[in-house]
Scaffold this motif. Structure first.
Motif, PDB file in Angstrom:
ATOM      1  N   ALA A 138       0.826  -1.210   0.000  1.00 22.25           N
ATOM      2  CA  ALA A 138       0.000   0.000   0.000  1.00 22.25           C
ATOM      3  C   ALA A 138       0.855   1.252   0.000  1.00 22.25           C
ATOM      4  N   ALA A 139       1.950   1.251   0.749  1.00 26.53           N
ATOM      5  CA  ALA A 139       2.824   2.422   0.788  1.00 26.53           C
ATOM      6  C   ALA A 139       3.359   2.750  -0.602  1.00 26.53           C
ATOM      7  N   THR A 140       3.731   1.719  -1.350  1.00 22.70           N
ATOM      8  CA  THR A 140       4.207   1.923  -2.720  1.00 22.70           C
ATOM      9  C   THR A 140       3.071   2.347  -3.641  1.00 22.70           C
ATOM     10  N   ALA A 141       1.931   1.675  -3.523  1.00 20.72           N
ATOM     11  CA  ALA A 141       0.823   1.918  -4.448  1.00 20.72           C
ATOM     12  C   ALA A 141       0.203   3.300  -4.256  1.00 20.72           C
ATOM     13  N   PHE A 142       0.070   3.730  -3.010  1.00 21.68           N
ATOM     14  CA  PHE A 142      -0.627   4.986  -2.731  1.00 21.68           C
ATOM     15  C   PHE A 142       0.295   6.206  -2.771  1.00 21.68           C
TER      16      PHE A 142
END
Length: 280
Positions: free
Chosen positions: A55-59
């Motif tokens: 999620a940290a990468t995606a968002f």
């Protein structure tokens, strides 16, 4: 940034955003399941959006995130399925520009606290909103697509069944309309704070009226039979039963219909399209 991009709502959100010329990133467990031609037009992050690292990468750097919780069949409670899925990635959501999610009608009704999946969904909305990220919850009633699960039985037996009262008028919405509203809100960068955005479909229908429309579209008599649910074997199954009982008691009837929250696809139009796609 679109989560659950291979699902019935997320996939349509992706198509609507691409049609509008918006740059799109998706997070998906299996990129091979993306619709044909999509992978070449979007940025793909592989993995689950419930994983904090993914999620940290995606968002990261996203102007807006479309948030949708996938089915969590092994969850021990509805709260675990919704808030439990979101809680590990609240930091990543907080860092996003804005968040738009699919939610449910019912807030403020007398039965909202005993509505199973809906109660858990509303609690997840509160959890995400508590981070301070600008948040829009698209609150929807039952989906027209649910009828398709019984389409073969309806054709063969002329009967469709469910736990809902046959004479209770309630809103009903097509997922294509939810996706269209989601894409519009995602592209609108002017809003702040937390608010619900009801998505009500074009009219309130009873299940008896739905059966009459099915009869007209299929060209054969169709009737609706209410099935009174018994006890469930799992907490998730019980949450589904509790939700249906709350809908019978007015869970979906607490929002006044307006031109702004009325969406265009009628049940008849939806069925005509579905029957044509699946074969008459």
């Amino acid at each position: 940034m679109v989560t659950a991009p291979t699902g019935q709502i997320g996939s349509q959100v992706v198509q609507d955003l691409l049609a509008a010329g918006a740059p799109v990133r998706v997070v998906v467990r299996d990129p091979a399941r993306l619709a044909p031609g999509v992978a070449e037009r979007v940025e793909v992050v592989a993995g689950s959006h419930g994983d904090p690292d993914v999620a940290a990468t995606a968002f990261d750097g996203a102007d807006a995130v479309f948030w949708l919780v996938p089915p969590v069949v092994a969850a021990t409670s509805a709260d675990e399925a919704y808030s439990g899925f979101a809680r590990p990635v609240l930091g990543a959501l907080r860092a996003a520009g804005r968040v738009v999610a699919v939610s449910a009608l019912g807030r403020g009704t007398p039965v909202a606290g005993r509505a199973g999946h809906v109660t858990a969904t509303l609690a997840m909305d509160d959890l995400i909103a508590s981070t301070g990220v600008p948040y829009r919850a698209l609150t929807a009633p039952s989906f027209m697509e649910n009828t398709l699960r019984q389409l073969d039985s309806i054709r063969e037996r002329g009967v469709f069944q469910g736990p809902y009262r046959p004479d209770n008028p309630a809103p009903l919405v097509a997922t294509r309309d939810i996706a269209a509203v989601a894409a519009r809100v995602l592209r609108d960068g002017e809003w702040t704070g937390f608010a619900e955005v009801p998505v009500l479909g074009p009219e309130d229908l009873t299940y008896d009226r739905m059966a009459a429309i099915l009869s007209e579209v299929l060209g054969r008599p169709v009737r609706y039979e209410q099935q009174v649910p018994g006890a469930a074997d799992t907490a998730i199954g019980q949450a589904r039963i509790d939700m249906s009982l709350a809908k019978n008691d007015g869970l979906d009837n607490g929002v006044v219909r307006t031109p702004e929250n009325t969406t265009p696809t009628t049940f008849r139009q939806f069925l005509l399209g579905a029957v044509s796609h699946n074969g008459a």
